[in-house]
Design an enzyme around this catalytic site. Structure first.
Site, short mmCIF file in Angstrom:
data_model
loop_
_atom_site.label_atom_id
_atom_site.label_comp_id
_atom_site.label_asym_id
_atom_site.label_seq_id
_atom_site.Cartn_x
_atom_site.Cartn_y
_atom_site.Cartn_z
N GLU A 166 50.20 28.18 69.09
CA GLU A 166 48.96 28.75 69.37
C GLU A 166 48.27 27.96 70.67
O GLU A 166 47.15 27.76 70.40
CB GLU A 166 48.11 28.97 68.36
CG GLU A 166 48.67 30.17 67.30
CD GLU A 166 47.77 30.34 66.31
OE1 GLU A 166 46.81 29.65 65.95
OE2 GLU A 166 48.27 31.33 65.49
N ASN A 208 55.57 28.82 69.53
CA ASN A 208 54.92 30.06 68.59
C ASN A 208 53.65 30.53 69.17
O ASN A 208 52.73 29.57 69.07
CB ASN A 208 55.18 29.65 67.14
CG ASN A 208 55.30 30.96 66.22
OD1 ASN A 208 56.05 31.85 66.52
ND2 ASN A 208 54.19 30.65 65.31
N HIS A 245 51.40 39.73 64.91
CA HIS A 245 50.62 40.43 64.26
C HIS A 245 49.98 41.55 64.81
O HIS A 245 48.99 41.34 65.82
CB HIS A 245 49.52 39.18 63.49
CG HIS A 245 49.87 38.23 63.15
ND1 HIS A 245 50.37 38.13 61.92
CD2 HIS A 245 49.74 36.80 63.57
CE1 HIS A 245 50.50 36.94 61.58
NE2 HIS A 245 50.60 35.86 62.46
N GLU A 274 56.14 36.19 62.52
CA GLU A 274 55.09 36.58 61.56
C GLU A 274 54.63 37.93 61.45
O GLU A 274 53.53 38.04 61.36
CB GLU A 274 53.73 35.80 61.79
CG GLU A 274 54.08 34.37 61.93
CD GLU A 274 52.71 33.13 62.14
OE1 GLU A 274 51.69 33.64 62.14
OE2 GLU A 274 53.03 32.14 62.70
N ASP A 276 53.31 41.48 60.81
CA ASP A 276 52.74 42.28 60.10
C ASP A 276 51.99 43.23 61.03
O ASP A 276 51.51 43.09 62.02
CB ASP A 276 51.64 41.48 59.11
CG ASP A 276 50.65 40.65 59.80
OD1 ASP A 276 50.38 40.59 60.83
OD2 ASP A 276 50.05 39.89 59.12
C1 XIL Z 1 47.64 31.86 57.78
C2 XIL Z 1 47.99 32.08 56.41
O1 XIL Z 1 48.55 33.10 56.29
C3 XIL Z 1 47.05 31.93 55.54
O2 XIL Z 1 47.25 31.82 54.11
C4 XIL Z 1 46.04 30.71 55.97
O3 XIL Z 1 44.88 30.79 55.10
C5 XIL Z 1 45.54 30.62 57.41
O4 XIL Z 1 46.92 30.82 58.16
N1 XIL Z 1 49.22 32.41 62.58
C6 XIL Z 1 49.72 31.39 62.08
C7 XIL Z 1 50.15 31.25 60.73
O5 XIL Z 1 50.62 30.89 62.74
O6 XIL Z 1 50.19 29.94 60.24
C8 XIL Z 1 48.85 31.85 59.85
O7 XIL Z 1 48.79 31.62 58.57
C9 XIL Z 1 48.46 33.26 60.54
C10 XIL Z 1 48.04 33.20 62.08
#
Ligand code: XIL
Length: 468
Positions: A166, A208, A245, A274, A276
């Protein structure tokens, strides 16, 4: 039969069914296996038939819940620790490392024959307090030390690392995100990648990010340009992770496949890291899977949790299983899309026959005669036209070191442009490299690595090491 044995047998069966399917496909001029008797019944098995993995984020504290591990062990063949490998978890106090929870996840994965994605070595978020309060050279060195230590601890156990997470800003600027790490200098990302490569030469190194799904977005374009630049300059990067996401504010974009194939065309793997989707929209889930399957270098998908109740955005019910562990319509859509995918007879990424993941050999290391003091040093080179990166490995002799100095004479015309994990005396000719605060003290036989980048030709350097 143990679970592991069953899994191995299933995998071998999957490979064979892949081979047989390939033969059948060639004969019948069709490769679609949907609805056939051999259609896989789990996400991991189906993805594996297609030379890919299907993974999930895992929380260490849930590994004692059987409802959780039942689904995990049945469906997935890759795991990403959800929080346990982050900086605040692994280095809660400076130079004091804690791997207990991450190790639990890695052990679980290994016992089940699953691979592990490492997440994440350098990030503006989830930094421990001591790091949040740092800046400048001290922060840069602390970050590089963190990358080196953590990647070394998990060396050989993590297939791919999210080295940097990020680092780009949202919106239309295409700029880097402001952060304490960014303020140490724009080259902090490449420095992190080089340190990760030195610590674990066999792991795939990924950048990422989120909001990089839509090909037309400024952030996607900015990440693309960085990866292109890294490939051109020989910065070690192997993959790009799209967090994906997806929600109603940033919906599934119809150009998602273009994004995946455009990154892949730069010569990197693409992983959906990641996933969802708000409301678990089955059509969007199916589209994501189809897009990944359509791009040979999209080699795996990870969903960010198992059941909706495990999700970091539980109220959006964005995952494939209900809180009670039942398969949702999105699960069926994903499995069906996977099973509809073409079964390659060669791995999409390597072009090799589909066998278990290949073990790559680390680059050759040239061994010079031992140094005069209590240490030795070896150098390995990555070269391209007009430049090189040298990785120098220092090994302490039988009495250990309190500090060390490596002396090397650069070939004429070669100039050092930057160095990491060391302090250097100059840029050309004979250069002394000395330890920095965190890597001078070595016990007998212990090793540490530093590196530098240069212009010109770097071949033929012979390091000598002196314990100080
Ligand atoms: C999130 C986790 O799912 C949570 O449990 C935590 O509180 C915060 O981080 N981007 C990422 C992940 O790269 O590491 C994040 O994970 C979600 C967004």
């Amino acid at each position: 039969m143990t679970k592991q044995l069953r899994r191995r047998k299933a995998r071998i069966a999957a490979i064979w069914s892949g081979v047989l399917a390939g033969v059948a496909a060639a004969a019948a001029m069709t490769t679609v296996m949907a609805g056939s008797a051999t259609a896989a019944t789990t996400l991991g098995a189906s993805a594996a038939e297609r030379g890919r993995y299907f993974g999930t984020a895992v929380a260490a504290n849930k590994l004692s819940e059987s409802a959780y591990t039942t689904i995990l062990n049945r469906e997935f063949n890759s795991v990403t620790p959800e929080n346990e490998m982050k900086i605040d978890a692994t280095e809660p106090n400076q130079n004091q490392f804690n791997y207990a929870n991450a190790d639990r996840i890695v052990q679980h994965a290994r016992s089940q024959g699953m691979q592990v994605r490492g997440h994440t070595l350098a990030w503006h978020s989830q930094q421990p307090g001591w790091m949040q309060n740092m800046s400048g050279t001290a922060l840069r060195n602390a970050m590089l030390n963190h990358v080196t230590q953590v990647a070394t601890h998990f060396r050989g156990q993590v297939v791919a690392w999210d080295v940097v997470n990020e680092a780009f800003a949202d919106g239309s600027s295409g700029a880097r995100r402001d952060s304490n790490l960014q303020r140490t200098g724009n080259d902090w990302i490449e420095a992190a990648f080089r340190a990760a490569r030195a610590a674990d030469p066999n792991a795939k190194l990924c950048y990422n990010d989120y909001n990089t799904d839509d090909w037309t977005h400024a952030k996607t374009q900015a990440v693309y340009r960085m990866v292109q630049d890294f490939k051109q300059r020989g910065v070690p990067i192997d993959c790009v992770g799209l967090q994906s996401h997806i929600n109603n504010q940033s919906p599934y974009p119809s150009n998602y496949r273009t994004t995946l194939s455009s990154f892949a065309a730069l010569g990197v793997d693409v992983q959906i890291t990641e996933l969802d989707i708000e409301g678990a929209n089955a059509t969007w889930y199916r589209n994501v899977v189809n897009d990944c399957l359509a791009v040979p270098r999209c080699n795996g998908i990870t969903v960010w949790g198992i059941r909706d109740s495990d999700s970091w955005r539980a109220s959006q019910t964005p995952l494939l299983f209900t809180g009670a562990g039942a398969k949702k319509p999105a699960y069926d859509a994903v499995l069906q899309a996977l099973n509809n995918g073409v079964i390659p007879t060669t791995s999409p990424t390597t072009g090799q026959p589909t066998t278990p993941p290949p073990v790559t050999t680390p680059p050759p290391v040239t061994t010079p005669p031992p140094g005069p003091g209590g240490c030795t040093a070896t150098v390995s080179l990555q070269s391209w036209t007009g430049g090189f990166v040298a990785t120098v490995r220092v090994t302490a002799g039988s009495s250990g070191t309190n500090g060390w100095r490596v002396t090397m004479t650069l070939p004429s015309g070669a100039t050092i442009t930057n160095a990491w994990n060391t302090t250097r005396s100059g840029n050309t000719g004979t250069v002394n490299f000395t330890n920095v605060a965190y890597n001078g003290r070595l016990t007998a036989g212990q090793t540490t690595e530093f590196g530098f980048q240069g212009n010109g030709v770097g071949t033929g350097m012979t390091p000598t090491c002196t314990a100080t």
